[in-house]
Design a protein around this motif. Structure first.
Motif, PDB file in Angstrom:
ATOM      1  N   LEU A  60      14.391   6.969 -21.511  1.00  0.00           N
ATOM      2  CA  LEU A  60      13.711   6.990 -20.212  1.00  0.00           C
ATOM      3  C   LEU A  60      12.913   5.709 -19.990  1.00  0.00           C
ATOM      4  N   ASN A  61      12.190   5.257 -21.012  1.00  0.00           N
ATOM      5  CA  ASN A  61      11.373   4.047 -20.869  1.00  0.00           C
ATOM      6  C   ASN A  61      12.202   2.812 -20.574  1.00  0.00           C
ATOM      7  N   SER A  62      13.413   2.766 -21.087  1.00  0.00           N
ATOM      8  CA  SER A  62      14.247   1.589 -20.866  1.00  0.00           C
ATOM      9  C   SER A  62      14.875   1.591 -19.473  1.00  0.00           C
ATOM     10  N   ILE A  63      14.973   2.760 -18.861  1.00  0.00           N
ATOM     11  CA  ILE A  63      15.595   2.857 -17.539  1.00  0.00           C
ATOM     12  C   ILE A  63      14.565   2.832 -16.419  1.00  0.00           C
ATOM     13  N   LEU A  64      13.430   3.473 -16.642  1.00  0.00           N
ATOM     14  CA  LEU A  64      12.420   3.578 -15.583  1.00  0.00           C
ATOM     15  C   LEU A  64      11.524   2.370 -15.515  1.00  0.00           C
TER      16      LEU A  64
ATOM     17  N   LEU B 158      18.103  12.214 -15.659  1.00  0.00           N
ATOM     18  CA  LEU B 158      18.305  11.356 -16.834  1.00  0.00           C
ATOM     19  C   LEU B 158      18.171  12.153 -18.128  1.00  0.00           C
ATOM     20  N   THR B 159      17.243  13.098 -18.147  1.00  0.00           N
ATOM     21  CA  THR B 159      17.075  13.952 -19.330  1.00  0.00           C
ATOM     22  C   THR B 159      18.320  14.803 -19.555  1.00  0.00           C
TER      23      THR B 159
ATOM     24  N   MET C  14       0.862  -1.177   0.000  1.00  0.00           N
ATOM     25  CA  MET C  14       0.000   0.000   0.000  1.00  0.00           C
ATOM     26  C   MET C  14       0.900   1.229   0.000  1.00  0.00           C
ATOM     27  N   ILE C  15       0.458   2.280  -0.680  1.00  0.00           N
ATOM     28  CA  ILE C  15       1.224   3.520  -0.726  1.00  0.00           C
ATOM     29  C   ILE C  15       0.453   4.580   0.048  1.00  0.00           C
ATOM     30  N   THR C  16       1.066   5.078   1.109  1.00  0.00           N
ATOM     31  CA  THR C  16       0.454   6.161   1.869  1.00  0.00           C
ATOM     32  C   THR C  16       0.643   7.471   1.098  1.00  0.00           C
ATOM     33  N   PHE C  17      -0.057   8.490   1.551  1.00  0.00           N
ATOM     34  CA  PHE C  17       0.072   9.810   0.926  1.00  0.00           C
ATOM     35  C   PHE C  17       1.522  10.282   0.986  1.00  0.00           C
ATOM     36  N   ASP C  18       2.159  10.151   2.144  1.00  0.00           N
ATOM     37  CA  ASP C  18       3.557  10.587   2.286  1.00  0.00           C
ATOM     38  C   ASP C  18       4.482   9.804   1.358  1.00  0.00           C
ATOM     39  N   GLU C  19       4.286   8.484   1.280  1.00  0.00           N
ATOM     40  CA  GLU C  19       5.111   7.664   0.378  1.00  0.00           C
ATOM     41  C   GLU C  19       4.908   8.099  -1.067  1.00  0.00           C
ATOM     42  N   PHE C  20       3.659   8.381  -1.418  1.00  0.00           N
ATOM     43  CA  PHE C  20       3.333   8.811  -2.768  1.00  0.00           C
ATOM     44  C   PHE C  20       4.035  10.128  -3.101  1.00  0.00           C
ATOM     45  N   MET C  21       3.914  11.099  -2.211  1.00  0.00           N
ATOM     46  CA  MET C  21       4.515  12.416  -2.450  1.00  0.00           C
ATOM     47  C   MET C  21       6.033  12.312  -2.572  1.00  0.00           C
ATOM     48  N   LYS C  22       6.657  11.573  -1.677  1.00  0.00           N
ATOM     49  CA  LYS C  22       8.114  11.394  -1.731  1.00  0.00           C
ATOM     50  C   LYS C  22       8.516  10.646  -3.001  1.00  0.00           C
ATOM     51  N   GLY C  23       7.786   9.594  -3.322  1.00  0.00           N
ATOM     52  CA  GLY C  23       8.109   8.788  -4.497  1.00  0.00           C
ATOM     53  C   GLY C  23       7.969   9.560  -5.792  1.00  0.00           C
ATOM     54  N   MET C  24       6.893  10.328  -5.940  1.00  0.00           N
ATOM     55  CA  MET C  24       6.689  11.091  -7.169  1.00  0.00           C
ATOM     56  C   MET C  24       7.734  12.206  -7.296  1.00  0.00           C
ATOM     57  N   THR C  25       8.097  12.825  -6.181  1.00  0.00           N
ATOM     58  CA  THR C  25       9.130  13.862  -6.216  1.00  0.00           C
ATOM     59  C   THR C  25      10.470  13.256  -6.630  1.00  0.00           C
ATOM     60  N   LYS C  26      10.812  12.111  -6.046  1.00  0.00           N
ATOM     61  CA  LYS C  26      12.069  11.444  -6.408  1.00  0.00           C
ATOM     62  C   LYS C  26      12.045  11.014  -7.874  1.00  0.00           C
ATOM     63  N   MET C  27      10.894  10.522  -8.327  1.00  0.00           N
ATOM     64  CA  MET C  27      10.778  10.079  -9.717  1.00  0.00           C
ATOM     65  C   MET C  27      10.958  11.263 -10.667  1.00  0.00           C
ATOM     66  N   GLU C  28      10.327  12.381 -10.352  1.00  0.00           N
ATOM     67  CA  GLU C  28      10.494  13.574 -11.189  1.00  0.00           C
ATOM     68  C   GLU C  28      11.951  14.026 -11.211  1.00  0.00           C
ATOM     69  N   ASN C  29      12.604  14.013 -10.058  1.00  0.00           N
ATOM     70  CA  ASN C  29      14.016  14.410  -9.990  1.00  0.00           C
ATOM     71  C   ASN C  29      14.897  13.468 -10.796  1.00  0.00           C
ATOM     72  N   LEU C  30      14.594  12.180 -10.743  1.00  0.00           N
ATOM     73  CA  LEU C  30      15.345  11.207 -11.529  1.00  0.00           C
ATOM     74  C   LEU C  30      15.160  11.466 -13.022  1.00  0.00           C
ATOM     75  N   ILE C  31      13.942  11.751 -13.435  1.00  0.00           N
ATOM     76  CA  ILE C  31      13.675  12.029 -14.850  1.00  0.00           C
ATOM     77  C   ILE C  31      14.431  13.272 -15.300  1.00  0.00           C
TER      78      ILE C  31
ATOM     79  N   VAL D 117      27.666   7.515 -23.053  1.00  0.00           N
ATOM     80  CA  VAL D 117      26.833   7.557 -21.841  1.00  0.00           C
ATOM     81  C   VAL D 117      27.170   6.372 -20.942  1.00  0.00           C
ATOM     82  N   LEU D 118      27.209   5.193 -21.531  1.00  0.00           N
ATOM     83  CA  LEU D 118      27.471   3.972 -20.753  1.00  0.00           C
ATOM     84  C   LEU D 118      28.848   4.017 -20.093  1.00  0.00           C
ATOM     85  N   ARG D 119      29.820   4.488 -20.817  1.00  0.00           N
ATOM     86  CA  ARG D 119      31.182   4.576 -20.254  1.00  0.00           C
ATOM     87  C   ARG D 119      31.266   5.652 -19.174  1.00  0.00           C
ATOM     88  N   ALA D 120      30.564   6.773 -19.372  1.00  0.00           N
ATOM     89  CA  ALA D 120      30.560   7.844 -18.367  1.00  0.00           C
ATOM     90  C   ALA D 120      29.910   7.382 -17.062  1.00  0.00           C
ATOM     91  N   CYS D 121      29.007   6.418 -17.177  1.00  0.00           N
ATOM     92  CA  CYS D 121      28.327   5.877 -15.988  1.00  0.00           C
ATOM     93  C   CYS D 121      29.116   4.730 -15.361  1.00  0.00           C
TER      94      CYS D 121
END
Length: 141
Positions: free
Chosen positions: A137-141, A80-81, A60-77, A103-107
């Protein structure tokens, strides 16, 4: 996925919480993406759910988990962009095999030519020999 404000994410959560439990189960989470028109595969939805839910195991995802997760996901995107754009040397919106190799070598990857070919093949869903930002993005996320 364009960045959203906290108020927008809160409204999305409230609308998705069909049973008004204050938590989202996997079905509510999936329906949230379907209703919003976001095109994610089953695998991506499950990964995003697990990412937000964390490791408490209640499925189950609580409101706090959702907010933190979506913020982290946006930051990751965003990160990556930026990575994609940094290595898109000719600024054509696609990574060539050479650019993807950089990209692969830089990582930190030390891949063989065959491994790079296989990675490109998996990422290149349009089969044009290049990787667009969406494919990246689709291949990483």
């Amino acid at each position: 996925m364009p960045r959203k404000t906290n108020a927008e994410w809160a409204a999305i959560f409230i609308a998705a919480d069909r049973d008004k439990s204050g938590k989202l189960d996997e079905k509510e989470f999936k329906e949230m993406f379907v209703r919003s028109g976001v095109q994610l595969s089953e695998h991506q939805i499950k990964n995003t759910f697990n990412y937000c839910e964390g490791n408490n195991g209640d499925k189950m995802i609580t409101f706090d988990e959702f907010m933190k997760g979506m913020t982290k996901m946006e930051n990751l995107i965003v990160k990556l962009t930026a990575l994609f754009k940094k290595y898109d040397k000719d600024k054509n919106g696609q990574l060539s095999k050479q650019e993807l190799t950089e990209v692969l070598r830089a990582c930190g990857g030390n891949y063989t030519e065959e491994e790079i070919f296989n990675i490109l093949d998996r990422m290149d869903s349009s089969r044009d020999g290049k990787v667009s930002l969406d494919e990246f993005l689709n291949s990483i996320l």
